[in-house]
Write an enzyme that holds these catalytic residues in place. Structure first.
Site, mmCIF file in Angstrom:
data_model
loop_
_atom_site.group_PDB
_atom_site.id
_atom_site.type_symbol
_atom_site.label_atom_id
_atom_site.label_comp_id
_atom_site.label_asym_id
_atom_site.label_seq_id
_atom_site.Cartn_x
_atom_site.Cartn_y
_atom_site.Cartn_z
ATOM 1 N N GLU A 126 0.778 -1.220 -0.167
ATOM 2 C CA GLU A 126 -0.027 -0.089 -0.097
ATOM 3 C C GLU A 126 0.867 1.226 -0.038
ATOM 4 O O GLU A 126 0.467 2.132 -0.909
ATOM 5 C CB GLU A 126 -0.955 0.004 1.239
ATOM 6 C CG GLU A 126 -1.911 -0.981 1.020
ATOM 7 C CD GLU A 126 -2.677 -1.240 2.340
ATOM 8 O OE1 GLU A 126 -4.223 -1.030 2.092
ATOM 9 O OE2 GLU A 126 -2.498 -1.586 3.446
ATOM 10 N N GLU A 147 -4.433 -9.443 3.530
ATOM 11 C CA GLU A 147 -5.175 -9.147 4.818
ATOM 12 C C GLU A 147 -6.564 -9.832 5.046
ATOM 13 O O GLU A 147 -6.929 -9.911 6.105
ATOM 14 C CB GLU A 147 -5.608 -7.521 4.566
ATOM 15 C CG GLU A 147 -4.508 -6.458 5.172
ATOM 16 C CD GLU A 147 -3.712 -6.152 3.807
ATOM 17 O OE1 GLU A 147 -2.938 -5.410 3.814
ATOM 18 O OE2 GLU A 147 -3.742 -7.144 2.649
#
Length: 278
Positions: A126, A147
């Site tokens: 990210e 995740e």
């Protein structure tokens, strides 16, 4: 002494001890330094935020390079032990600040290059996706947004930036599967701009810093490069008419610059332009 060695001599550890900052020859090097996997916490994000602002306000900086310390990891994402220990309210504030930091990086009108040496997963990817260009050391690790295995989603911009990079359907598949993959696939997906064959992390960083230096004066008009980035990052999600208005305003700023006068004059006079970044 090469640029990496010069930067090492100017390197400063920021307040929370999780990021180092160095600058020389138009390039700022921001290094994530949280052993063993450069996992990020609120403290690291505070340091990263400070480093981004430092580079933004420095008129002598034209390109920012973000790297991870060590051979094995760019960044393995959020510190899971920290997340396990804090309250949901803290987690929310942590994610909000991280999102604000990535937006600050994305909208700073200076080119940002992520140097992916080692694994780049979860929040590490990210961070990398908030950079403008991403280059990986070939064979050094994997990337992805896994995740879902923790029962959560990529919450530092992953759902939004991955979809913009590879398309909505492919992004959903990658995140819902929790897939991690090598840099060959990342390049095929368009998630990274390319790979560097390097025998060591120092050799890899040397190659990335040389690429960064090539976007700086006198070879390139650094302000022009930065405002191209600004026009794209700030305009891509605007309606076309609004994006064109932003483009015109940024162009007018460049028309008033010394570099634009030099570039146009050099072209007319059939000589190589020498830019100053002004």
């Amino acid at each position: 002494m090469n640029l990496r060695e010069t930067l090492n001599e100017t390197s400063e550890t920021l307040a929370n001890g999780k990021v180092t900052y160095a600058s020389a020859e138009g390039v700022a090097l921001i290094t994530l330094t949280n052993a063993p996997a450069n996992g990020y916490s609120y403290e690291m994000m505070r340091d990263l935020d400070e480093a981004i602002l430092r580079a933004r306000f420095d008129a002598e900086i034209f390109v920012v390079v973000i790297a991870g310390a060590g051979e094995k990891f760019f960044c393995a994402g959020a510190d899971i032990s920290m997340l396990d220990a804090v309250t949901p309210t803290y987690k929310y504030a942590f994610c909000l600040h991280a999102n604000e930091t990535m937006l600050r990086l994305e909208h700073t009108p200076k080119l940002v290059i992520a140097a992916l040496g080692g694994h780049c997963v979860g929040g590490g990817l990210e961070i990398a996706m908030a950079a403008d260009l991403r280059y990986a050391r070939r064979g050094s690790g994997k990337c992805g947004l896994p995740e879902v295995a923790l029962g959560v989603l990529p919450g530092t911009g992953g759902t939004q930036r991955l979809a913009r990079a590879v398309g909505a359907s492919r992004a959903i598949e990658l995140m819902a599967d929790g897939t991690t993959f090598d840099y060959d696939r990342a390049e095929a997906l368009g998630l990274i701009n390319g790979q560097v064959d390097a025998a060591s992390e120092d050799e890899f960083l040397d190659a990335i810093l040389a690429k960064a230096r090539g976007y700086c004066p006198p070879e390139k008009a650094g302000m022009s490069v930065g405002l191209i980035k600004r026009a794209v990052q700030s305009g891509v999600d605007l309606p076309l008419e609004s994006g064109l208005a932003l483009e015109r305003e940024l162009q007018q700023r460049l028309f008033q610059s010394e570099d634009a006068r030099e570039g146009i004059a050099a072209f007319a006079q059939k000589r190589k332009a020498t830019f100053q970044g002004k």
